[in-house]
Write a protein that holds these residues in place. Sequence first.
Motif, PDB file in Angstrom:
ATOM      1  N   GLN A  20       0.720  -1.281  -0.137  1.00 20.86           N
ATOM      2  CA  GLN A  20       0.068   0.042  -0.105  1.00 20.86           C
ATOM      3  C   GLN A  20       0.972   1.406   0.015  1.00 20.86           C
ATOM      4  O   GLN A  20       0.515   2.125  -0.815  1.00 20.86           O
ATOM      5  N   PHE A  21       1.996   1.306   0.842  1.00 24.83           N
ATOM      6  CA  PHE A  21       2.961   2.201   1.022  1.00 24.83           C
ATOM      7  C   PHE A  21       3.510   2.503  -0.530  1.00 24.83           C
ATOM      8  O   PHE A  21       3.523   3.678  -1.059  1.00 24.83           O
ATOM      9  N   VAL A  41       7.103  -4.372  -9.433  1.00 28.98           N
ATOM     10  CA  VAL A  41       7.874  -3.905  -8.114  1.00 28.98           C
ATOM     11  C   VAL A  41       8.413  -5.217  -7.474  1.00 28.98           C
ATOM     12  O   VAL A  41       7.722  -6.217  -7.259  1.00 28.98           O
ATOM     13  N   TYR A  42       9.692  -5.350  -7.060  1.00 26.87           N
ATOM     14  CA  TYR A  42      10.194  -6.332  -6.515  1.00 26.87           C
ATOM     15  C   TYR A  42      10.840  -6.096  -5.151  1.00 26.87           C
ATOM     16  O   TYR A  42      11.655  -5.127  -5.028  1.00 26.87           O
ATOM     17  N   PHE A  43      10.533  -6.941  -4.216  1.00 27.18           N
ATOM     18  CA  PHE A  43      11.157  -6.729  -3.244  1.00 27.18           C
ATOM     19  C   PHE A  43      11.852  -7.929  -2.695  1.00 27.18           C
ATOM     20  O   PHE A  43      11.564  -9.015  -2.611  1.00 27.18           O
ATOM     21  N   LYS A  44      13.180  -7.729  -2.281  1.00 29.36           N
ATOM     22  CA  LYS A  44      14.257  -8.943  -2.140  1.00 29.36           C
ATOM     23  C   LYS A  44      14.856  -8.613  -0.950  1.00 29.36           C
ATOM     24  O   LYS A  44      15.004  -7.426  -0.418  1.00 29.36           O
ATOM     25  N   LYS A  54      17.697  -4.817   2.360  1.00 23.62           N
ATOM     26  CA  LYS A  54      16.284  -4.551   1.832  1.00 23.62           C
ATOM     27  C   LYS A  54      16.345  -4.070   0.473  1.00 23.62           C
ATOM     28  O   LYS A  54      16.555  -2.786   0.484  1.00 23.62           O
ATOM     29  N   ILE A  55      16.031  -4.947  -0.417  1.00 29.68           N
ATOM     30  CA  ILE A  55      16.252  -4.373  -1.867  1.00 29.68           C
ATOM     31  C   ILE A  55      14.823  -4.171  -2.409  1.00 29.68           C
ATOM     32  O   ILE A  55      13.758  -4.866  -2.495  1.00 29.68           O
ATOM     33  N   CYS A  56      14.840  -2.840  -3.329  1.00 27.31           N
ATOM     34  CA  CYS A  56      13.307  -2.649  -4.065  1.00 27.31           C
ATOM     35  C   CYS A  56      13.839  -2.393  -5.335  1.00 27.31           C
ATOM     36  O   CYS A  56      14.529  -1.346  -5.415  1.00 27.31           O
ATOM     37  N   ALA A  79      13.991   2.160   0.798  1.00 31.97           N
ATOM     38  CA  ALA A  79      14.516   1.710  -0.399  1.00 31.97           C
ATOM     39  C   ALA A  79      13.407   2.008  -1.334  1.00 31.97           C
ATOM     40  O   ALA A  79      13.861   2.349  -2.526  1.00 31.97           O
ATOM     41  N   VAL A  80      12.081   2.111  -0.996  1.00 28.63           N
ATOM     42  CA  VAL A  80      11.155   2.400  -1.835  1.00 28.63           C
ATOM     43  C   VAL A  80      11.322   3.801  -2.216  1.00 28.63           C
ATOM     44  O   VAL A  80      11.209   4.142  -3.358  1.00 28.63           O
ATOM     45  N   SER A  81      11.336   4.687  -1.388  1.00 27.46           N
ATOM     46  CA  SER A  81      11.506   6.189  -1.532  1.00 27.46           C
ATOM     47  C   SER A  81      12.906   6.295  -2.264  1.00 27.46           C
ATOM     48  O   SER A  81      12.797   7.202  -3.301  1.00 27.46           O
TER      49      SER A  81
END
Length: 101
Positions: A20-21, A41-44, A54-56, A79-81
């Motif tokens: 959601q963020f 979007v990939y979160f790893k 924490k990889i975005c 990471a998202v920002s």
Amino acid sequence: MIMTVNFQYVNTDVSETLSQFTKEKLEKLNNKFEFLISAQVYFKHDDKDHQAGKICNIELSLPGPRIFAKSNEREYELAVSATINDLRRQLEKRKEIYKIY
């Protein structure tokens, strides 16, 4: 136009809050750059990286070549920002190219 957003979680738990963020951040980008089509979007999670890990990764589909950015931080939100700021810079450049024609 509403952009399609697909999420993939690799080596980490799925988080509705994080999704959601990220969607909210991407919607702001979509409001400014209306030519965006979709986002992958990939979160790893990297166990070997104890400082961050924490990889975005975000890949945007739009007319022309795709735009890609990646960040590795100690928290997914950071990471998202960072990734979205990088994408915004790339989109600003792309927008300048569109204005020329």
